[in-house]
Design an enzyme around this catalytic site. Structure first.
Site, PDB file in Angstrom:
ATOM      1  N   CYS A 144       7.804 -28.398  -2.281  1.00 18.12           N
ATOM      2  CA  CYS A 144       7.983 -26.972  -1.964  1.00 18.12           C
ATOM      3  C   CYS A 144       9.437 -26.604  -2.234  1.00 18.12           C
ATOM      4  CB  CYS A 144       7.644 -26.657  -0.511  1.00 18.12           C
ATOM      5  SG  CYS A 144       8.115 -24.957  -0.060  1.00 18.12           S
ATOM      6  N   LYS A 183       2.379 -15.289  14.313  1.00 13.32           N
ATOM      7  CA  LYS A 183       3.670 -15.497  13.678  1.00 13.32           C
ATOM      8  C   LYS A 183       4.256 -14.133  13.296  1.00 13.32           C
ATOM      9  CE  LYS A 183       5.730 -18.213   9.970  1.00 13.32           C
ATOM     10  NZ  LYS A 183       5.540 -19.158   8.876  1.00 13.32           N
ATOM     11  N   LYS A 243       6.763  -9.104   8.679  1.00 11.67           N
ATOM     12  CA  LYS A 243       7.002  -7.671   8.445  1.00 11.67           C
ATOM     13  C   LYS A 243       5.688  -6.947   8.215  1.00 11.67           C
ATOM     14  CE  LYS A 243      11.803  -7.240   7.286  1.00 11.67           C
ATOM     15  NZ  LYS A 243      12.390  -8.357   6.551  1.00 11.67           N
ATOM     16  N   HIS A 287       5.583 -22.048   4.185  1.00 10.31           N
ATOM     17  CA  HIS A 287       5.900 -20.881   3.348  1.00 10.31           C
ATOM     18  C   HIS A 287       4.684 -20.264   2.683  1.00 10.31           C
ATOM     19  CE1 HIS A 287       9.852 -22.984   3.623  1.00 10.31           C
ATOM     20  NE2 HIS A 287      10.180 -21.763   3.939  1.00 10.31           N
ATOM     21  N   HIS A 327      16.971 -17.545  14.518  1.00  7.98           N
ATOM     22  CA  HIS A 327      18.338 -18.064  14.445  1.00  7.98           C
ATOM     23  C   HIS A 327      19.098 -17.727  15.732  1.00  7.98           C
ATOM     24  CE1 HIS A 327      17.433 -17.124  10.056  1.00  7.98           C
ATOM     25  NE2 HIS A 327      17.489 -18.440  10.099  1.00  7.98           N
ATOM     26  N   CYS A 354       2.315 -24.815   0.640  1.00  6.00           N
ATOM     27  CA  CYS A 354       3.207 -25.218   1.726  1.00  6.00           C
ATOM     28  C   CYS A 354       2.690 -24.592   3.017  1.00  6.00           C
ATOM     29  CB  CYS A 354       4.633 -24.729   1.458  1.00  6.00           C
ATOM     30  SG  CYS A 354       5.695 -24.908   2.899  1.00  6.00           S
ATOM     31  N   CYS A 368      11.178 -25.191   0.989  1.00 10.11           N
ATOM     32  CA  CYS A 368      11.545 -26.227   1.971  1.00 10.11           C
ATOM     33  C   CYS A 368      12.545 -27.204   1.375  1.00 10.11           C
ATOM     34  CB  CYS A 368      10.342 -27.058   2.396  1.00 10.11           C
ATOM     35  SG  CYS A 368       9.124 -26.216   3.377  1.00 10.11           S
ATOM     36  N   HIS A 417      17.641 -13.760  11.665  1.00  8.85           N
ATOM     37  CA  HIS A 417      16.571 -13.127  12.436  1.00  8.85           C
ATOM     38  C   HIS A 417      16.533 -13.717  13.846  1.00  8.85           C
ATOM     39  CE1 HIS A 417      14.194 -16.732  11.936  1.00  8.85           C
ATOM     40  NE2 HIS A 417      14.185 -16.616  10.617  1.00  8.85           N
TER      41      HIS A 417
END
Ligand SMILES: [Zn+2]
Length: 501
Positions: free
Chosen positions: A126, A297, A300, A147, A21, A144, A129, A18
């Site tokens: 987690c 953040k 979707k 996440h 990266h 977490c 993680c 995404h």
């Protein structure tokens, strides 16, 4: 010629590539390309992090071996880089056998040096993680914070790394080397974490088989984070066939990371290197998060995700690279949106750089038949370019990729003002204007070349095209001075940044 070694984080192979990266990869690529322009010996590493529970679990759910799933998913990252024009020298996979052997060698040394002991670990874990969480990292409802999934209570017999014994060494490191971690707010965060007291950390996992086996206790594999961190070191040993590049490139010049993995890179990683008696990297630079256009953040469900592939399809990879490092100050968080991409594309790439290039070339073609006039350059304009390449280099040395780009962009604007001030179309009609027109056209062609050489790390495709049209393809930073390589002839140019629907 100095060695320059830059790394991105290695990306967890279960994730779908995404924007985040792409961001790390593009930033590292800008640094690498700039250092190649300096003729530094440059090495640029990226890759995938493949071990640990999440991959093993996901593979099991699909009825695959972890290795099969890793092969499949690593390919998505490997194929991402050419699309983004990212020019990494090697792509490491932590499942490479050469990496595993080197991890064993280094961590055996940590063990032999007395920094490892056996103990019982219990804590909140987690699985996404692959990390146990300490008290101040646990979000409400035992979740977490990254996440937002429930943490699991886990207990197991482990080998521990004596991180606590490195507290003073780390404090001294941060005191002696103020530029070890940047930007300053991230350095403060790391120092606060260290100052709050360090607990020993789990170095191995007993319940897992998808990992690098612990040489002194074959029932264990190394905790995925230590295995992953070591990639920056291990890759050099086997990246080039038949050569070991470690002596040339270690320690790394820059590790670029996202702020979610700060603790591992600014605390665990230097402590581990100290324990293994290896030199520490020069800089760890922490970039921020790219957010949705609403400042939240990206997710979707909020519909605020900027898809890098969509940007590339519409505007090209250069536009994506430019936008990310121009619109969001590198090192901080920033909102992103397709509207903002369009705005930068139209107002800056097309109207400022694109327009400067097309009118400069069109005027040389129209008034001088494509021949760049000989003679002197405009002295006042030349003064505005004095020291530019050095200023850009100094900013890149501090990972100020946005500031470096702004330095260059001020000269793009300066050249556009120069066109307006000197009005070549008036000179062309005026009696006795020929000499002045010669000077203006020559200065413009040369100024355009210089800004394009400097912009090449951000806009590699555009630079190649435009410098080709100017007949001066050299990207060497030594040539990024006004007068260093004045074009002799130009040929007609299609618009660099055509209007998009
Ligand atoms: Zn997590």
């Amino acid at each position: 010629m100095a060695p320059f070694y830059v790394t991105t984080p290695i990306f967890y192979v279960n994730a779908a590539p995404h924007l985040g990266h792409a961001y790390s990869g593009i930033a590292a690529d800008v640094m690498a390309r700039h250092h190649r322009q300096r003729r530094d010996d440059t090495f640029f590493l990226t890759g995938t992090d493949e071990h640990g529970e999440p991959v093993a679990d996901a593979a099991k759910a699909l009825g695959l071996e972890p290795r099969e799933l890793a092969d499949r998913n690593a390919e998505r990252f490997r194929s991402l880089w050419p699309v983004l024009e990212v020019s990494n020298d090697f792509f490491i996979r932590t499942s490479d056998p050469e990496h595993g052997a080197k991890v064993q060698e280094v961590l055996q040394r940590v063990y032999d040096n007395g920094h490892v002991y056996k103990g019982l670990y219990e804590g909140w874990y987690c699985p996404r993680c692959a990390d146990f969480k300490v008290e101040n990292e646990i979000a409400e409802g035992n979740r977490c914070p990254i996440h937002e999934i429930p943490l699991v209570r886990e207990q197991e017999e482990n080998w521990f790394f004596r991180l606590s014994t490195f507290q003073e060494d780390l404090e001294r490191l941060y005191a002696e080397r103020p530029d070890f971690v940047g930007p300053p707010e991230r350095r403060n965060e790391a120092m606060a974490f260290i100052g709050s007291g360090l607990d020993d950390v789990s170095l191995t996992r007993a319940k897992l088989t998808w990992g690098v086996p612990v040489p002194w206790d074959p029932g264990h594999v190394f905790y995925v984070w230590f295995d992953a961190l070591l990639n920056y070191y291990t890759a050099l040993a086997y990246a080039r066939d038949g050569e070991d590049l470690t002596a040339e490139f270690w320690p790394a010049t820059y590790h670029l990371i996202g702020k979610d993995i700060l603790k591992f890179h600014t605390v665990f990683w230097p402590a581990l290197l100290l324990a293994a008696e290896l030199p520490l990297p020069h800089h760890v630079f922490v970039h921020g998060f790219l957010l949705g256009g609403d400042g939240r953040k990206m997710s979707k469900s909020l519909g605020n995700v900027l898809d890098p592939f969509e940007v590339i399809e519409r505007y090209g990879a250069d536009a994506l690279r430019f936008y990310l490092l121009r619109d969001v100050t590198f090192g901080g968080d920033g909102a992103t949106s397709m509207d903002a991409v369009r705005s930068r594309y139209e107002s800056e790439l097309a109207n400022e750089l694109g327009n400067l290039a097309s009118r400069t070339i069109a005027m040389v073609v129209r008034y001088r038949d494509g021949r760049v006039p000989t003679g002197a350059l405009d002295a006042a304009l030349a003064a505005d370019f004095d020291g530019l390449a050095e200023a850009v280099g100094a900013r890149i040395d501090r990972a100020d990729l946005t500031g470096a780009l702004e330095e260059i962009w001020q000269r793009v604007r300066r050249l556009n003002r120069y066109v307006e001030e000197r009005a070549p179309w008036t000179l062309a009609r005026a009696d006795g204007g020929a000499d002045e027109l010669d000077e203006v056209l020559r200065s413009l062609a040369e100024g355009l070349r210089v800004v394009m050489v400097l912009l090449a790390p951000w806009l590699p495709e555009t630079a190649e095209r435009l410098l080709g049209v100017l007949g001066r393809p050299s990207l060497a930073l030594a040539d990024a001075r006004l007068g260093a390589a004045v074009p002799e002839r130009v040929v007609a140019l299609e618009p660099l940044f055509p209007k998009q629907p």
